[in-house]
Motif scaffolding. Structure first.
Motif, PDB file in Angstrom:
ATOM      1  N   ARG A   1      -8.806 -11.988 -11.123  1.00 14.93           N
ATOM      2  CA  ARG A   1      -8.989 -10.580 -11.477  1.00 14.93           C
ATOM      3  C   ARG A   1      -8.385 -10.232 -12.830  1.00 14.93           C
ATOM      4  N   LEU A   2      -9.041  -9.276 -13.491  1.00 14.82           N
ATOM      5  CA  LEU A   2      -8.556  -8.753 -14.765  1.00 14.82           C
ATOM      6  C   LEU A   2      -8.358  -7.250 -14.592  1.00 14.82           C
TER       7      LEU A   2
ATOM      8  N   TYR B   1      -9.432 -14.933 -21.127  1.00 13.62           N
ATOM      9  CA  TYR B   1      -9.648 -13.477 -21.104  1.00 13.62           C
ATOM     10  C   TYR B   1      -8.648 -12.755 -20.195  1.00 13.62           C
ATOM     11  N   GLU B   2      -7.556 -13.467 -19.861  1.00 13.83           N
ATOM     12  CA  GLU B   2      -6.420 -12.886 -19.143  1.00 13.83           C
ATOM     13  C   GLU B   2      -6.690 -12.561 -17.677  1.00 13.83           C
ATOM     14  N   PHE B   3      -7.730 -13.186 -17.100  1.00 12.43           N
ATOM     15  CA  PHE B   3      -7.904 -13.074 -15.647  1.00 12.43           C
ATOM     16  C   PHE B   3      -6.741 -13.823 -14.988  1.00 12.43           C
ATOM     17  N   LYS B   4      -6.270 -13.269 -13.839  1.00 15.00           N
ATOM     18  CA  LYS B   4      -5.164 -13.914 -13.116  1.00 15.00           C
ATOM     19  C   LYS B   4      -5.665 -14.315 -11.721  1.00 15.00           C
ATOM     20  N   ARG B   5      -5.168 -15.460 -11.259  1.00 14.35           N
ATOM     21  CA  ARG B   5      -5.486 -15.868  -9.885  1.00 14.35           C
ATOM     22  C   ARG B   5      -4.695 -14.980  -8.943  1.00 14.35           C
TER      23      ARG B   5
ATOM     24  N   SER C   1      -2.709  -1.948 -22.633  1.00 15.99           N
ATOM     25  CA  SER C   1      -2.500  -3.012 -23.629  1.00 15.99           C
ATOM     26  C   SER C   1      -3.490  -4.160 -23.390  1.00 15.99           C
ATOM     27  N   THR C   2      -3.831  -4.441 -22.116  1.00 19.49           N
ATOM     28  CA  THR C   2      -4.839  -5.481 -21.820  1.00 19.49           C
ATOM     29  C   THR C   2      -6.181  -5.050 -22.415  1.00 19.49           C
TER      30      THR C   2
ATOM     31  N   GLU D   1     -10.159  -5.932 -29.107  1.00 17.23           N
ATOM     32  CA  GLU D   1      -9.991  -6.660 -30.382  1.00 17.23           C
ATOM     33  C   GLU D   1     -10.716  -8.007 -30.321  1.00 17.23           C
ATOM     34  N   ARG D   2     -10.571  -8.671 -29.179  1.00 13.71           N
ATOM     35  CA  ARG D   2     -11.201  -9.981 -28.989  1.00 13.71           C
ATOM     36  C   ARG D   2     -12.726  -9.844 -29.010  1.00 13.71           C
ATOM     37  N   TYR D   3     -13.213  -8.804 -28.316  1.00 14.58           N
ATOM     38  CA  TYR D   3     -14.667  -8.546 -28.247  1.00 14.58           C
ATOM     39  C   TYR D   3     -15.223  -8.295 -29.650  1.00 14.58           C
TER      40      TYR D   3
END
Ligand SMILES: CC(C)(COP(=O)(O)OP(=O)(O)OC[C@H]1O[C@@H](n2cnc3c(N)ncnc32)[C@H](O)[C@@H]1OP(=O)(O)O)[C@@H](O)C(=O)NCCC(=O)NCCS
Length: 208
Positions: A167-168, A144-148, A174-175, A181-183
């Motif tokens: 964190r996201l 889900y594109e969370f980054k450390r 764009s995120t 779209e994913r949801y």
């Protein structure tokens, strides 16, 4: 044959606590107390507790009808989560799926529901902590594109394990678009009803 089960994402209630506590105890070294759950469900204005519920109507067979047994609906909690919304930050406080239900996409549904709730609330970002050893959960967050962004040293009390602060950024358009779209695809694929992310918690709705 029994009809297809219904899947519902909805706010947690006190009546769910026995099943939620069972999943919590099977999932974490430090389970939450019943008092904490009750506070988060009934009192906190910043808390959004969610469950994923499976239900199916059991149709009575001919001999059950003869015995005057009527159709009934069977309910089961597959997993749960919690989120706090404070000062523009949506913070995932907990997330767990029953061990027997893992690997079927339910953790993803719970996470997506909470991120969407954060978006609806107007959060700038979604944050969470995860044990450095918990690769399975990290893979879900990375999907889900969370980054450390940081390491919190000795964060967990039971064994002094470090946590990754992940964190996201949901201010980034764009995120957000990729997330929406994913949801949509996820909820359509599982034919899920979302009674959680678009709405305020029931106790908040009762307040004047
Ligand atoms: C973390 C947890 C909620 C994930 O729930 P789940 O229903 O098993 O996960 P899903 O089936 O939705 O999987 C979603 C994604 O997570 C990752 N994932 C799930 N299981 C995985 C595994 N065994 N190994 C690696 N990645 C995994 C994958 O990226 C997967 O996406 P993919 O299927 O497209 O590859 C669940 O494992 C759990 O309850 N763990 C115990 C409690 C916990 O650790 N909570 C997190 C606290 S920070």
């Amino acid at each position: 044959m029994s009809p297809k089960p219904n899947l519902l994402l909805r706010y947690m209630t006190v009546a769910d606590l026995p099943q939620v506590a069972e999943i919590d105890q099977l999932s974490f070294d430090i389970p939450w107390s019943e008092k904490s759950y009750r506070y988060e469900i009934n009192e906190s204005n910043q808390s959004f507790m969610v469950v994923l519920e499976w239900s199916r109507e059991r149709v009575a067979t001919r001999w059950q009808r003869w015995l005057n047994i009527h159709p009934y609906v069977e309910h089961r909690i597959i997993g749960y989560g919690g989120m706090w919304f404070i000062a523009g930050e949506a913070h995932v406080s907990t997330i767990a799926v029953h061990p027997k239900g893992r690997g079927f996409g339910w953790g993803e549904v719970l996470l997506a529901g909470m991120v969407r709730r954060g978006l609806v609330l107007g959060a700038d970002e979604v944050a969470l902590e995860v044990r450095v050893s918990n690769r399975r959960a990290q893979k879900l967050y990375e999907k889900y594109e969370f980054k450390r962004v940081d390491v919190k040293s000795r964060y967990y009390r039971n064994n002094n394990e470090d946590a990754y602060d992940m964190r996201l950024d949901i201010q980034d358009s764009s995120t957000c678009l990729r997330f929406e779209e994913r949801y949509e695809a996820l909820f359509k694929r599982h034919q899920l009803i979302d009674d959680f992310s678009p709405y305020a918690p029931p106790h908040a709705r009762l307040k004047p």
